[in-house]
Motif scaffolding. Structure first.
Motif, short mmCIF file in Angstrom:
data_model
loop_
_atom_site.label_atom_id
_atom_site.label_comp_id
_atom_site.label_asym_id
_atom_site.label_seq_id
_atom_site.Cartn_x
_atom_site.Cartn_y
_atom_site.Cartn_z
N THR A 162 0.82 -1.22 0.00
CA THR A 162 0.00 0.00 0.00
C THR A 162 0.85 1.27 0.00
OG1 THR A 162 -0.20 -0.01 2.42
CG2 THR A 162 -1.92 -1.15 1.17
N THR A 163 2.11 1.14 -0.29
CA THR A 163 3.00 2.30 -0.31
C THR A 163 2.51 3.33 -1.32
OG1 THR A 163 4.67 0.55 -0.17
CG2 THR A 163 5.44 2.83 -0.10
N THR A 164 2.48 4.59 -0.91
CA THR A 164 2.06 5.67 -1.81
C THR A 164 3.27 6.18 -2.58
OG1 THR A 164 2.45 7.43 -0.19
CG2 THR A 164 0.28 6.34 -0.15
N ALA A 165 3.00 6.99 -3.60
CA ALA A 165 4.08 7.54 -4.41
C ALA A 165 5.03 8.37 -3.55
CB ALA A 165 3.50 8.37 -5.55
N ALA A 166 4.46 9.12 -2.60
CA ALA A 166 5.29 9.97 -1.75
C ALA A 166 6.17 9.16 -0.79
CB ALA A 166 4.40 10.92 -0.95
N GLU A 167 5.76 7.93 -0.50
CA GLU A 167 6.50 7.09 0.45
C GLU A 167 7.58 6.24 -0.22
OE1 GLU A 167 2.87 6.39 3.66
OE2 GLU A 167 3.12 5.04 1.95
N LEU A 168 7.53 6.15 -1.54
CA LEU A 168 8.49 5.33 -2.27
C LEU A 168 9.82 6.06 -2.42
CD1 LEU A 168 6.13 3.90 -5.00
CD2 LEU A 168 7.29 2.57 -3.23
N PRO A 169 10.93 5.33 -2.61
CA PRO A 169 12.25 5.97 -2.70
C PRO A 169 12.49 6.72 -4.01
CG PRO A 169 12.44 3.61 -3.07
CD PRO A 169 11.03 3.85 -2.62
N GLY A 170 11.61 6.54 -4.99
CA GLY A 170 11.77 7.23 -6.27
C GLY A 170 10.82 6.68 -7.30
N THR A 171 10.90 7.21 -8.50
CA THR A 171 9.98 6.80 -9.56
C THR A 171 10.33 5.43 -10.12
OG1 THR A 171 11.33 8.00 -11.19
CG2 THR A 171 9.47 9.18 -10.21
N HIS A 172 11.46 4.86 -9.72
CA HIS A 172 11.83 3.52 -10.19
C HIS A 172 11.08 2.43 -9.46
CE1 HIS A 172 14.27 4.10 -6.58
NE2 HIS A 172 14.33 2.79 -6.49
N ALA A 173 10.33 2.79 -8.40
CA ALA A 173 9.59 1.81 -7.59
C ALA A 173 8.10 2.05 -7.71
CB ALA A 173 10.03 1.88 -6.14
N THR A 174 7.33 1.03 -7.35
CA THR A 174 5.87 1.13 -7.37
C THR A 174 5.28 0.22 -6.30
OG1 THR A 174 3.92 1.13 -8.82
CG2 THR A 174 5.49 -0.69 -9.09
N SER A 175 3.97 0.18 -6.20
CA SER A 175 3.29 -0.67 -5.22
C SER A 175 2.02 -1.23 -5.82
CB SER A 175 2.95 0.14 -3.96
OG SER A 175 1.90 1.06 -4.21
N LEU A 176 1.47 -2.23 -5.15
CA LEU A 176 0.22 -2.81 -5.63
C LEU A 176 -0.91 -1.78 -5.59
CD1 LEU A 176 0.32 -6.38 -4.02
CD2 LEU A 176 0.69 -5.76 -6.41
N ARG A 177 -0.93 -0.94 -4.57
CA ARG A 177 -1.98 0.08 -4.50
C ARG A 177 -1.90 1.01 -5.71
NH1 ARG A 177 -2.50 3.94 0.65
NH2 ARG A 177 -4.09 2.44 1.28
N LEU A 178 -0.72 1.48 -6.04
CA LEU A 178 -0.57 2.40 -7.17
C LEU A 178 -0.96 1.75 -8.49
CD1 LEU A 178 2.81 4.12 -6.21
CD2 LEU A 178 0.51 5.10 -6.09
N ALA A 179 -0.83 0.41 -8.56
CA ALA A 179 -1.17 -0.31 -9.79
C ALA A 179 -2.64 -0.70 -9.85
CB ALA A 179 -0.31 -1.55 -9.90
N GLY A 180 -3.42 -0.36 -8.82
CA GLY A 180 -4.84 -0.70 -8.82
C GLY A 180 -5.10 -2.19 -8.64
N ALA A 181 -4.29 -2.85 -7.81
CA ALA A 181 -4.45 -4.29 -7.58
C ALA A 181 -5.81 -4.61 -6.97
CB ALA A 181 -3.34 -4.79 -6.65
N THR A 182 -6.28 -5.81 -7.25
CA THR A 182 -7.60 -6.23 -6.76
C THR A 182 -7.58 -6.55 -5.27
OG1 THR A 182 -7.13 -8.50 -7.46
CG2 THR A 182 -8.36 -7.09 -8.99
N THR A 183 -6.41 -6.77 -4.70
CA THR A 183 -6.31 -6.93 -3.25
C THR A 183 -4.99 -6.33 -2.78
OG1 THR A 183 -6.38 -8.44 -1.35
CG2 THR A 183 -5.20 -9.20 -3.29
N THR A 184 -5.03 -5.71 -1.61
CA THR A 184 -3.82 -5.24 -0.94
C THR A 184 -3.78 -5.79 0.48
OG1 THR A 184 -4.93 -3.17 -0.33
CG2 THR A 184 -3.57 -3.14 -2.33
N ASP A 185 -4.45 -6.91 0.69
CA ASP A 185 -4.46 -7.54 2.00
C ASP A 185 -3.17 -8.34 2.17
OD1 ASP A 185 -6.11 -8.42 4.47
OD2 ASP A 185 -5.35 -10.30 3.62
N ARG A 186 -2.35 -7.95 3.13
CA ARG A 186 -1.03 -8.56 3.27
C ARG A 186 -1.11 -10.03 3.68
NH1 ARG A 186 2.34 -5.98 7.25
NH2 ARG A 186 0.40 -5.44 8.33
N ALA A 187 -2.10 -10.39 4.48
CA ALA A 187 -2.24 -11.79 4.88
C ALA A 187 -2.57 -12.66 3.67
CB ALA A 187 -3.32 -11.93 5.95
#
Length: 280
Positions: A162-187
């Protein structure tokens, strides 16, 4: 009643539920430890291995304050924003020269599992990154450790959830939330990755999954599966071999030893390690 955690969108991992799902007789995970915070899950599992912890010891955390990746790079993310875990493996029947396949095998497991539950399309960057839209989603770290009962491997996984763009180390990284994933439940993600890793690891360690065999699919030939998922093969690359040494060429293949074969003007080079940059 107040919430037990601050961010309702980032709940803590529930230890009891995960144990009941993953720790079962005859399965890979023998001991599951869920901690609110730790320095490094890899360091935790490495320490447990040295005092005789069994194969299948798994440590996961809501916050990792001193995580690191390859080349001792620091790796951190906000509390409960990522999936971070390390797993102890003891593939004693597998020759040492095949152990470099473990991070590649783990990468295949992450790709298959996350694609199946989160509805995203992923690729692998040799040797230990998982990419989403050509940006880093997940890092994998393998460490070999000597223990009283023989050599062991600690496999660590760090996945941006669920890392946001502001929380990432740079534009070379991404997260499931930013990609619109169907689940972000870590379990859900942890269970899917561990179960897939368990299946691939079991086939690999018994010899049913020979990295030299190119004739099978994801559940047969590990080398074929990795090559099919690898975004590095077929691209021009710059590989950092040392602080002041680089190799430039075209990535041609991943060989039977898990090494990246890079073709340069003076021939082919099989690399067992290196920091790869994809040249656009």
């Amino acid at each position: 009643m107040s919430s037990p955690y601050v961010d309702l969108d980032r709940p803590p991992l529930a230890a009891a539920g995960l144990r009941s799902t993953l720790v079962r007789p005859g399965r890979l995970v023998a001991d599951l430890r869920v901690v609110a915070e730790t320095g490094s899950t890899n360091a935790d599992v490495r320490a447990l291995a040295v005092v005789g912890a069994p194969e299948g010891t798994l440590v996961t955390t809501d916050y990792q304050s001193a995580g690191r990746g390859r080349l001792l790079r620091e790796w951190t993310s906000p509390p409960r924003s990522g999936l971070m875990f390390s797993l102890l493996l003891r593939p004693v029947e597998v020759p040492a020269q095949h152990w470099p396949w473990l991070p590649l095998l783990t990468g295949c497991a992450v790709v298959e599992a996350v694609e199946s539950v989160a509805g995203v399309r992923l690729r692998l960057k040799w040797p230990n990154d998982v990419l989403l839209d050509d940006r880093k989603l997940c890092g994998i770290l393998l460490e070999r450790v000597e223990t009283p009962t023989g050599s062991a491997a600690v496999v660590g996984v760090g996945l941006n959830v669920t890392t946001t763009a502001a929380e990432l180390p740079g534009t070379h990284a991404t997260s499931l939330r930013l990609a619109g994933a169907t689940t972000t439940d870590r379990a859900t993600l942890l269970v899917a990755v561990v179960r897939t890793l368990e299946a691939l690891y079991a086939a690999w360690r018994t010899g049913a999954d020979d990295p030299r065999d190119l004739s099978h699919d994801l559940h047969g030939g590990l080398r074929a599966a990795y090559r099919a998922r690898c975004a590095t093969v077929g691209r021009d690359v710059r590989v950092q071999l040392a602080p002041d040494r680089w190799l430039e060429g075209r990535a041609m293949d991943v060989d039977e030893g898990g090494r990246l074969v890079v073709r340069t003007t003076d021939g082919d080079h099989a690399l067992g390690a290196g920091d790869v940059v994809h040249v656009r």
